[in-house]
Scaffold this motif. Structure first.
Motif, short mmCIF file in Angstrom:
data_model
loop_
_atom_site.label_atom_id
_atom_site.label_comp_id
_atom_site.label_asym_id
_atom_site.label_seq_id
_atom_site.Cartn_x
_atom_site.Cartn_y
_atom_site.Cartn_z
N PRO A 42 70.50 59.72 38.71
CA PRO A 42 71.77 59.63 37.99
C PRO A 42 72.22 58.18 37.82
CG PRO A 42 71.87 61.35 39.66
CD PRO A 42 70.59 60.61 39.90
N LEU A 43 72.84 57.88 36.70
CA LEU A 43 73.23 56.51 36.41
C LEU A 43 74.10 55.90 37.50
CD1 LEU A 43 73.96 56.68 32.57
CD2 LEU A 43 72.15 55.38 33.70
N VAL A 44 75.07 56.66 37.99
CA VAL A 44 75.94 56.09 39.03
C VAL A 44 75.15 55.80 40.30
CG1 VAL A 44 76.73 58.32 39.99
CG2 VAL A 44 78.20 56.29 40.15
N ALA A 45 74.16 56.64 40.62
CA ALA A 45 73.33 56.40 41.80
C ALA A 45 72.45 55.17 41.61
CB ALA A 45 72.47 57.62 42.11
N ARG A 46 71.98 54.93 40.38
CA ARG A 46 71.19 53.73 40.11
C ARG A 46 72.01 52.48 40.37
NH1 ARG A 46 66.35 54.61 36.99
NH2 ARG A 46 66.40 52.39 36.50
N ALA A 47 73.28 52.49 39.93
CA ALA A 47 74.14 51.33 40.16
C ALA A 47 74.39 51.11 41.65
CB ALA A 47 75.46 51.51 39.42
N VAL A 48 74.62 52.20 42.38
CA VAL A 48 74.81 52.10 43.83
C VAL A 48 73.57 51.51 44.49
CG1 VAL A 48 75.14 53.41 45.97
CG2 VAL A 48 76.50 53.96 43.94
N GLN A 49 72.40 52.00 44.11
CA GLN A 49 71.16 51.52 44.70
C GLN A 49 70.93 50.04 44.40
OE1 GLN A 49 68.28 54.24 43.06
NE2 GLN A 49 68.94 55.94 44.36
N ALA A 50 71.25 49.61 43.18
CA ALA A 50 71.09 48.20 42.82
C ALA A 50 72.00 47.31 43.66
CB ALA A 50 71.39 48.00 41.33
N ALA A 51 73.23 47.77 43.89
CA ALA A 51 74.16 46.99 44.71
C ALA A 51 73.72 46.95 46.17
CB ALA A 51 75.57 47.57 44.59
N LEU A 52 73.28 48.08 46.69
CA LEU A 52 72.83 48.12 48.09
C LEU A 52 71.61 47.22 48.31
CD1 LEU A 52 73.15 51.95 48.83
CD2 LEU A 52 74.55 50.11 49.80
N ALA A 53 70.79 47.03 47.27
CA ALA A 53 69.58 46.22 47.40
C ALA A 53 69.85 44.73 47.22
CB ALA A 53 68.55 46.68 46.38
N ALA A 54 71.07 44.36 46.85
CA ALA A 54 71.41 42.95 46.61
C ALA A 54 71.91 42.29 47.89
CB ALA A 54 72.46 42.86 45.51
N ASP A 55 71.26 41.23 48.30
CA ASP A 55 71.70 40.47 49.47
C ASP A 55 73.11 39.94 49.25
OD1 ASP A 55 69.27 40.88 50.70
OD2 ASP A 55 68.43 38.95 50.10
N GLY A 56 73.90 39.93 50.30
CA GLY A 56 75.24 39.36 50.23
C GLY A 56 76.33 40.36 49.97
N ILE A 57 75.98 41.58 49.56
CA ILE A 57 77.00 42.61 49.33
C ILE A 57 77.17 43.42 50.61
CG2 ILE A 57 77.51 44.75 48.07
CD1 ILE A 57 76.35 43.47 45.60
N ASP A 58 78.40 43.47 51.10
CA ASP A 58 78.68 44.12 52.38
C ASP A 58 79.06 45.60 52.25
OD1 ASP A 58 78.48 41.56 53.80
OD2 ASP A 58 80.41 41.09 52.86
N LEU A 59 79.63 45.95 51.12
CA LEU A 59 80.16 47.31 50.95
C LEU A 59 80.05 47.69 49.48
CD1 LEU A 59 81.83 49.77 52.05
CD2 LEU A 59 83.89 48.43 51.54
N VAL A 60 79.64 48.94 49.22
CA VAL A 60 79.54 49.44 47.85
C VAL A 60 80.54 50.57 47.68
CG1 VAL A 60 78.05 50.45 46.09
CG2 VAL A 60 77.10 48.81 47.73
N VAL A 61 81.37 50.47 46.65
CA VAL A 61 82.44 51.43 46.41
C VAL A 61 82.31 51.98 45.00
CG1 VAL A 61 84.94 51.66 46.07
CG2 VAL A 61 84.05 50.38 48.03
N VAL A 62 82.50 53.28 44.85
CA VAL A 62 82.58 53.90 43.53
C VAL A 62 84.00 54.43 43.34
CG1 VAL A 62 81.85 55.85 42.11
CG2 VAL A 62 80.15 54.45 43.30
#
Length: 382
Positions: A29-49
């Motif tokens: 799902p598109l929203v899950a793809r965005a979450v996964q991209a953020a979780l894989a990025a160094d420096g991001i501490d928290l992902v919120v939808v």
């Protein structure tokens, strides 16, 4: 210490593509793809939808995001993304989270490069820029049309056509992500302020999904650009005709059918069975050949099934399996309901176009020519 938060606004309403944020690209799902991209990025501490929709919230939470429930007054067609981001920041800070840097991601961009996102975060955190946005380099000649239909150049003199290597590049905003300081965003209430910098991303990744045509293009791009990877599942379910067979049949004088299967597939099923991974053949056909082949493979079969989704749900429940841990291999439109509920919807290479679009993985082999063996090998490699 302040927190770097990725915020993904994803409301439930969408006119161009109904239920857009939970539509799948590459089977995800598109929203899950965005979450996964953020979780894989160094420096991001928290992902919120930030969402007003229960299904989007569930999908995003499973993908690893924290959910901020968006009120109705900022959930309509006219509500800005900035209002959703401001609301999410306020909710987090009310919970004691000190938000220092915000990465605003748009789920309608299915190919968000995590490395470029991480670099943008690092630049803002280091104080090199106040706002960074994703863009790709372009040397295109841009034109405008006036009310009379007359065209004139915007970024060039129409009477002068220099070579590409002699022109200055421009940068086209992709809409995939924006990174900025929380303090500056609160003050300006806009994603662009202060010292603005560009995060370059590949041009092929720049597609934004606003209509069904763009969704089809994105699905094709996913198949081209996303490298094959192991398929980590606890069970495999397949259709029969067009998967174990080449989807043709020989009819004898008495009306009996014969089908063509692959010995490779038979060995693959034996390897899967030896590894202790459950398998099921799920078919709408009532022909005795289906059961005969299943018995030969020593695999359970449910055939004569009209509602594959419910049959699959029942089999999973009986065997204590989570649907997210199941791969379903199909080839035609009657497989779509079952494919939509599993974690790994898989298509044979010659599947119906709608099945390939819905698949998380499209195999390189066709039905009856080693497709089952290919799937088994990728499952065992995990």
């Amino acid at each position: 210490m302040s927190t770097t938060v990725a915020i993904i606004p994803a409301r439930g309403g969408s006119r161009g593509v109904p239920r857009k944020n939970v539509r799948r690209v590459g089977g995800v799902p598109l929203v899950a793809r965005a979450v996964q991209a953020a979780l894989a990025a160094d420096g991001i501490d928290l992902v919120v939808v930030s969402t007003d929709d229960a299904e989007i919230a569930e999908v995003a939470a499973v993908a690893g995001a924290r959910i901020v429930h968006r009120p109705a007054d900022i959930s309509g067609d006219t509500a800005s993304s900035e209002s959703a981001v401001l609301h999410a920041i306020g909710q987090l800070e009310a919970e004691g989270v000190e938000v220092g840097v915000v990465a605003f991601l748009q789920a309608t961009s299915p190919f968000i490069p995590s490395a470029a996102l991480a670099d943008a975060v690092a630049r803002v955190r280091a104080g090199e820029a106040d706002s960074v946005f994703s863009a790709h380099e372009t040397f295109g000649f841009v034109w405008r049309r006036d009310a009379d239909g007359q065209a004139s150049g915007i970024n060039h003199d129409a009477s002068h056509r220099p070579r590409r290597q002699d022109r200055e590049p421009h940068y086209l905003e992709t809409g995939a992500f924006y990174v900025f300081t929380a303090a500056g965003f609160r003050e300006s209430r806009h994603r662009f302020f202060g010292r603005i910098a560009v995060a370059e991303v590949p041009e092929w990744s720049a597609i934004e999904i606003d209509d069904e045509h763009q969704l089809r293009i994105a699905r094709s791009l996913a198949a081209m650009h996303e490298a094959p990877h192991p398929i980590a599942v606890r069970a495999v379910v397949t259709d029969f005709d067009g998967v174990h067979t080449d989807d043709t049949a020989i009819i004898d004088a008495s009306g009996g059918e014969r089908v063509r299967v692959s010995r490779e597939d038979g060995m693959g099923v034996a390897l899967l069975r030896h590894a202790g991974i459950p398998m099921l053949i799920l078919s709408t056909e009532v022909n005795p050949v289906v059961r005969a082949r299943a018995e030969k493979l020593r695999v359970p079969v449910l055939h004569g099934i009209d509602d594959k989704e419910q049959a699959l749900r029942g089999w999973a429940a009986e065997n204590g399996l989570d649907l997210d841990d199941i791969a379903y291999l199909g080839n035609d439109v009657n497989d779509l309901p079952a494919m939509r509920i599993v974690g790994w919807p898989i298509a044979v290479a010659n599947a119906h176009p709608r099945v390939r679009e819905a698949a998380r993985v499209v195999l390189t082999r066709t039905g009856g020519s080693g497709a089952v063996r290919e799937l088994v090998e990728r499952v065992l490699s995990a």
